[in-house]
Design an enzyme around this catalytic site. Structure first.
Site, short mmCIF file in Angstrom:
data_model
loop_
_atom_site.label_atom_id
_atom_site.label_comp_id
_atom_site.label_asym_id
_atom_site.label_seq_id
_atom_site.Cartn_x
_atom_site.Cartn_y
_atom_site.Cartn_z
N CYS A 16 3.26 -3.02 15.91
CA CYS A 16 3.17 -2.69 14.48
C CYS A 16 2.48 -3.81 13.72
O CYS A 16 2.90 -4.97 13.81
CB CYS A 16 4.57 -2.47 13.93
SG CYS A 16 4.62 -2.27 12.14
N GLU A 47 0.81 -1.20 0.00
CA GLU A 47 0.00 0.00 0.00
C GLU A 47 0.85 1.26 0.00
O GLU A 47 1.93 1.29 0.58
CB GLU A 47 -0.91 0.00 1.23
CG GLU A 47 -1.97 -1.06 1.14
CD GLU A 47 -2.85 -1.11 2.37
OE1 GLU A 47 -2.50 -0.47 3.38
OE2 GLU A 47 -3.87 -1.80 2.31
N CYS A 78 7.70 -7.14 7.32
CA CYS A 78 8.92 -6.65 7.96
C CYS A 78 9.43 -7.72 8.91
O CYS A 78 8.65 -8.38 9.59
CB CYS A 78 8.64 -5.35 8.72
SG CYS A 78 10.14 -4.65 9.46
N CYS A 129 3.48 8.43 1.24
CA CYS A 129 4.09 7.49 2.17
C CYS A 129 4.27 6.16 1.45
O CYS A 129 3.28 5.56 1.02
CB CYS A 129 3.16 7.34 3.38
SG CYS A 129 3.74 6.13 4.57
N CYS A 172 8.52 -5.45 15.61
CA CYS A 172 8.09 -4.51 16.66
C CYS A 172 6.68 -4.91 17.08
O CYS A 172 5.83 -5.19 16.24
CB CYS A 172 8.11 -3.08 16.15
SG CYS A 172 9.74 -2.60 15.56
N CYS A 230 -1.22 5.87 9.72
CA CYS A 230 0.16 5.44 9.81
C CYS A 230 0.30 4.14 10.61
O CYS A 230 -0.36 3.94 11.61
CB CYS A 230 0.97 6.53 10.49
SG CYS A 230 2.69 6.23 10.33
N1 SAH Z 1 10.25 0.52 9.62
C1 SAH Z 1 10.34 1.91 9.70
C2 SAH Z 1 9.31 2.66 8.87
C3 SAH Z 1 7.92 2.12 8.77
S1 SAH Z 1 6.82 2.33 10.11
C4 SAH Z 1 10.28 2.34 11.15
O1 SAH Z 1 9.99 1.53 12.00
O2 SAH Z 1 10.60 3.51 11.41
C5 SAH Z 1 6.42 4.06 10.16
C6 SAH Z 1 6.13 4.55 11.57
O3 SAH Z 1 4.87 4.03 12.05
C7 SAH Z 1 7.18 4.11 12.57
O4 SAH Z 1 7.51 5.14 13.44
C8 SAH Z 1 6.45 3.01 13.30
O5 SAH Z 1 7.02 2.75 14.53
C9 SAH Z 1 5.05 3.56 13.36
N2 SAH Z 1 4.02 2.57 13.70
C10 SAH Z 1 4.07 1.24 13.51
N3 SAH Z 1 2.92 0.67 13.96
C11 SAH Z 1 2.15 1.65 14.43
C12 SAH Z 1 0.86 1.69 15.02
N4 SAH Z 1 0.11 0.59 15.16
N5 SAH Z 1 0.39 2.89 15.41
C13 SAH Z 1 1.11 4.02 15.22
N6 SAH Z 1 2.31 4.04 14.67
C14 SAH Z 1 2.85 2.88 14.29
FE1 SF4 Z 2 9.21 -3.07 10.86
FE2 SF4 Z 2 6.96 -2.10 11.85
FE3 SF4 Z 2 9.16 -2.20 13.35
FE4 SF4 Z 2 9.00 -0.43 11.33
S1 SF4 Z 2 7.73 -0.45 13.18
S2 SF4 Z 2 10.75 -1.79 11.85
S3 SF4 Z 2 7.79 -1.64 9.86
S4 SF4 Z 2 8.05 -3.98 12.53
#
Ligand code: SAH
Ligand code: SF4
Length: 366
Positions: free
Chosen positions: A118, A91, A111, A104, A115, A338
């Site tokens: 996420c 997406e 990934c 974006c 995390c 996001c």
């Molecule tokens: N992998 C990279 C970029 C993709 S995620 C990173 O981790 O920075 C983009 C942003 O969205 C990151 O700051 C991530 O931590 C945040 N994010 C991930 N899951 C989320 C959620 N459920 N709610 C709000 N932000 C989230």
């Molecule tokens: Fe990967 Fe999501 Fe962690 Fe970003 S926030 S590094 S997309 S697992």
């Protein structure tokens, strides 16, 4: 298989043309056709000799990912779903604001970094996107949105904050960044292109040498204990090393600050004491904070901090002299918020199954 020219930045395309015994300036012409004019058919490249067009048609291709779906939200947010094969979808989201238009984009299918908050991380990892698939997202969005009445591009900014960890797909992301910045490509300035990372320290050091675009770091915790729990990568590159890497980056970066992203998780990282710890943690790093209200997803085990807690947290940072923004949730009606760029991942890591089992047992990851 014919070579996909959308995989190449200017340097790579120049090499390609010399390998087929053509003049180097052809690379600039073809880059312009592909990215500025949105052309994916050699026959339309009218300033190339007919014989060259025929040669290219025989040996090369310009293939963008197939567009499956485009959705437009009430608030003007656009979302595209692109097919990247074998049941996988990625997406891309466009967020219009008064002074800018931000796209974006995603860098991986899923990934691998897991995390816990996420939804991409929970879906598992399938593969890295190719350069063509990364830049193909901008290609489609640019084609759909075009230019303003003043002849300025509607997409003024790009953030690599979709699916995936961009610095874990370093080479392909780097070529895509080069195309974004190239005057023959999208001509964006380094300040208007942001790479967001969860903290891959060695690759941050490489990026500052190769292509020092604006940097966002997903901080999300004020100490190693919490960060180890929610971002497993922190065990490899703990906060002290991460802060030092941010400082090194800024020596080369076009912006004189790092943006720290901080997802607000109720009673996990949103206490007053955490805010105070953060002020101390970042005191040597010129930075701005972006507080992101957590976007919930099924069986995440987390809750979004309420607005009172977010406000109190923000006030502490602000009173310490830090610049803080609280991210507005946009495009909720089309799931374009996001961290919610879920796409479709055929999980090769079988992580989905693991999480379903955990959810069924009633465990919580919080
Ligand atoms: N992998 C990279 C970029 C993709 S995620 C990173 O981790 O920075 C983009 C942003 O969205 C990151 O700051 C991530 O931590 C945040 N994010 C991930 N899951 C989320 C959620 N459920 N709610 C709000 N932000 C989230
Ligand atoms: Fe990967 Fe999501 Fe962690 Fe970003 S926030 S590094 S997309 S697992």
């Amino acid at each position: 298989m014919r070579i996909n020219l959308l995989d190449f930045d200017l340097v790579q395309l120049t090499k390609y043309f010399s390998s087929i015994e053509e003049k180097p300036f052809r690379a600039k012409q073809v880059l312009k056709w592909m990215h500025q004019m949105g052309v994916n058919d050699f026959a339309q490249m009218t300033d190339l000799a007919k014989s060259l067009r025929a040669k290219l048609t025989q040996h090369a291709q310009i293939t963008v990912p197939e567009l499956l779906l485009e959705k437009i939200s009430q608030d003007g947010t656009h979302k595209w779903l692109l097919n990247v094969g074998t049941g996988n979808g990625i997406e891309t989201v466009f967020i219009p604001e008064t002074d800018r238009g931000t796209l974006c984009i995603s860098s991986q299918v899923g990934c691998a970094l897991e995390c816990t908050f996420c939804s991409t991380g929970r879906q598992g990892f399938n593969r890295n996107l190719t350069t063509a698939e990364i830049i193909g997202q901008l290609w489609w969005a640019n084609k759909a949105l075009g230019v303003t009445p003043k002849n300025e591009r509607v997409i003024s900014n790009v953030v690599m904050m979709g699916m995936g960890e961009p610095l874990a797909n370093y080479e392909n992301v780097l070529s895509a960044l080069n195309i974004m910045l190239d005057d023959n490509g999208y001509g964006l300035s380094r300040r208007r292109v942001t790479v967001s990372t969860s903290g891959m320290v060695p690759q941050m050091d490489r990026l500052k040498e190769d292509c020092p675009v604006a940097l966002a770091v997903s901080l999300h915790a004020s100490n190693d204990t919490i960060r180890d729990n929610i971002i497993p990568l922190n065990k490899k590159y703990p906060l002290k090393e991460l802060m030092a890497a941010c400082q090194r980056y800024l020596v080369k970066a076009p912006r004189d600050f790092v943006t720290f992203e901080y997802v607000m998780l109720h009673q996990v990282n949103d206490e007053v004491t955490h805010a105070r710890q953060l002020v101390e943690l970042v005191k040597e790093v010129p930075c701005k904070f972006n507080l992101i209200p957590f976007n919930p997803f099924p069986s995440s085990g987390y809750e979004r901090s309420n607005s009172e807690r977010i406000r109190a947290f923000r006030d502490i940072l602000q009173n310490a002299g830090l610049v803080v923004t609280v991210r507005k949730t946009r495009g909720d009606d089309i799931d374009a918020a996001c961290g919610q760029l879920a796409g479709q991942v055929s999980d090769k890591t079988k992580r989905q199954e693991k999480w379903i089992q955990i959810a069924q047992k009633g465990d919580s990851c919080a």
